[in-house]
Scaffold this active site. Structure first.
Site, PDB file in Angstrom:
ATOM      1  N   ASP A  67       7.032 -49.961  -6.414  1.00 12.60           N
ATOM      2  CA  ASP A  67       8.047 -50.797  -7.043  1.00 12.60           C
ATOM      3  C   ASP A  67       8.905 -49.973  -7.990  1.00 12.60           C
ATOM      4  OD1 ASP A  67       5.955 -50.391  -8.803  1.00 12.60           O
ATOM      5  OD2 ASP A  67       5.426 -52.485  -9.017  1.00 12.60           O
ATOM      6  N   ASN A 135      -1.713 -60.947 -15.476  1.00 10.32           N
ATOM      7  CA  ASN A 135      -1.463 -62.261 -14.867  1.00 10.32           C
ATOM      8  C   ASN A 135      -1.819 -62.279 -13.381  1.00 10.32           C
ATOM      9  OD1 ASN A 135       0.553 -60.742 -13.712  1.00 10.32           O
ATOM     10  ND2 ASN A 135       2.244 -62.090 -14.298  1.00 10.32           N
ATOM     11  N   HIS A 137      -0.774 -60.047 -11.063  1.00  4.22           N
ATOM     12  CA  HIS A 137       0.206 -59.491 -10.114  1.00  4.22           C
ATOM     13  C   HIS A 137      -0.295 -58.176  -9.521  1.00  4.22           C
ATOM     14  CE1 HIS A 137       2.636 -57.266 -13.513  1.00  4.22           C
ATOM     15  NE2 HIS A 137       1.816 -56.418 -12.959  1.00  4.22           N
ATOM     16  N   GLU A 142       4.697 -61.493  -8.593  1.00  4.40           N
ATOM     17  CA  GLU A 142       4.260 -62.326  -9.706  1.00  4.40           C
ATOM     18  C   GLU A 142       3.633 -63.634  -9.198  1.00  4.40           C
ATOM     19  OE1 GLU A 142       4.141 -60.903 -12.432  1.00  4.40           O
ATOM     20  OE2 GLU A 142       6.058 -60.398 -13.347  1.00  4.40           O
TER      21      GLU A 142
HETATM   22  C1  F6R Z   1       3.307 -50.704 -11.042  1.00  2.29           C
HETATM   23  C2  F6R Z   1       2.527 -51.816 -10.553  1.00  2.29           C
HETATM   24  C3  F6R Z   1       1.986 -52.840 -11.483  1.00  2.29           C
HETATM   25  C4  F6R Z   1       0.923 -52.257 -12.415  1.00  2.29           C
HETATM   26  C5  F6R Z   1       0.341 -53.329 -13.299  1.00  2.29           C
HETATM   27  C6  F6R Z   1      -0.667 -52.774 -14.278  1.00  2.29           C
HETATM   28  O1  F6R Z   1       3.661 -49.850  -9.971  1.00  2.29           O
HETATM   29  O2  F6R Z   1       2.343 -51.887  -9.395  1.00  2.29           O
HETATM   30  O3  F6R Z   1       1.408 -53.873 -10.722  1.00  2.29           O
HETATM   31  O4  F6R Z   1      -0.077 -51.656 -11.660  1.00  2.29           O
HETATM   32  O5  F6R Z   1       1.372 -53.974 -13.999  1.00  2.29           O
HETATM   33  O6  F6R Z   1       0.007 -51.963 -15.196  1.00  2.29           O
HETATM   34  P1  F6R Z   1      -0.800 -51.116 -16.284  1.00  2.29           P
HETATM   35  O7  F6R Z   1      -1.576 -50.106 -15.526  1.00  2.29           O
HETATM   36  O8  F6R Z   1       0.277 -50.500 -17.133  1.00  2.29           O
HETATM   37  O9  F6R Z   1      -1.670 -52.072 -17.009  1.00  2.29           O
END
Ligand code: F6R
Length: 246
Positions: A67, A135, A137, A142
């Site tokens: 992403d 959450n 995701h 989301e």
């Molecule tokens: C980013 C992604 C997101 C993160 C998630 C956890 O490429 O895919 O789903 O893996 O938001 O983020 P952290 O590791 O910063 O808690």
């Protein structure tokens, strides 16, 4: 689904790095899916260390980002392509042009999403690294987004924007991103989801043990035939079943 509870966040990162190392050394031209975020810093640092000290080579590999934020400048340090570059790419021997991601500066973002969807599908990702949002995701899919989604522009939830605000202390965190969809991610041959910290425990429990539902996008991993979930003790603390030793 295999669930590995490592003794610490550090050892969880090592387990994830082991899985990546096994994968990239087993194939001459591996296609590796990369996640971005705080969780990935430690496994990427460990892979860089193995490259420097043990000769782990990424020379034949191609990597694909999950992403990317929309609305940041090309040189913004928080753009995921730049984060991954700083944490991994520039320190290892990936070939020029081996890093692929969606272009959030394209004139027509829908066309760009369709292009990246095709590129990822054609790549046949062998191993996809995933983090998980508090959450539930995965990538930036989301809660409430359809489980059969493909690469598209999404509006980030309030929770995700609040969680990401720590990276944007002097302004608002981006409201939109391009993300691979759940169906795109699920097409990878193997999924490795890494989560550390007690703040991730409720999302991990719902993803691993709850019903498969669009309200918890990460629960879609239950439908995938080859999934390894790597946790530290904090992230595993709300699981009631399905816990295995490393
Ligand atoms: C980013 C992604 C997101 C993160 C998630 C956890 O490429 O895919 O789903 O893996 O938001 O983020 P952290 O590791 O910063 O808690």
């Amino acid at each position: 689904m295999r669930v590995v509870v490592a003794a610490s966040a550090r050892s969880a990162a090592r387990v994830a790095a082991d899985l990546v190392e096994e994968f990239i050394t087993a194939s001459p031209s591996p296609a590796l899916g990369l996640a971005t975020g705080e969780t990935m810093e430690a496994p990427y640092a460990e892979l860089v260390r193995r490259h420097r000290e043990q000769g782990l080579s990424f020379a034949g590999a191609r990597v694909y980002l999950l992403d990317e934020y929309v609305g940041l400048g090309r040189l913004d340090r928080r753009a995921y392509r730049n984060v991954v570059d700083r944490q991994l790419v520039r320190h290892v021997d990936l070939a020029p042009g081996a890093v692929h991601g969606p272009d959030p500066h394209a004139a027509d973002l829908d066309t760009e999403c369709a292009r990246y969807e095709r590129e990822v599908r054609d790549a046949n990702i062998g191993l996809q690294l995933l983090g998980i949002g508090a959450n539930g995701h995965i990538a930036f899919n989301e809660p409430g987004e359809p489980l059969d989604s493909t690469t598209r522009v999404v509006t980030l939830s309030r929770r995700t924007r609040a969680d990401n605000a720590r990276f944007f202390p002097h302004g608002r965190s981006p409201a939109q991103a391009i993300t691979q969809g759940i169906a795109t991610i699920s097409a990878a041959a193997r999924l490795v989801l890494l989560a550390c910290g007690a703040h991730k425990a409720p999302a991990v429990a719902r993803a691993v043990e709850g019903p498969v539902t669009a309200e918890v996008p990460a629960s879609a991993i239950q439908l995938h035939p080859d999934v390894t979930v790597v946790l530290d003790p904090g992230a595993s603390s709300r699981l009631t079943e399905r816990v295995a030793d490393p």
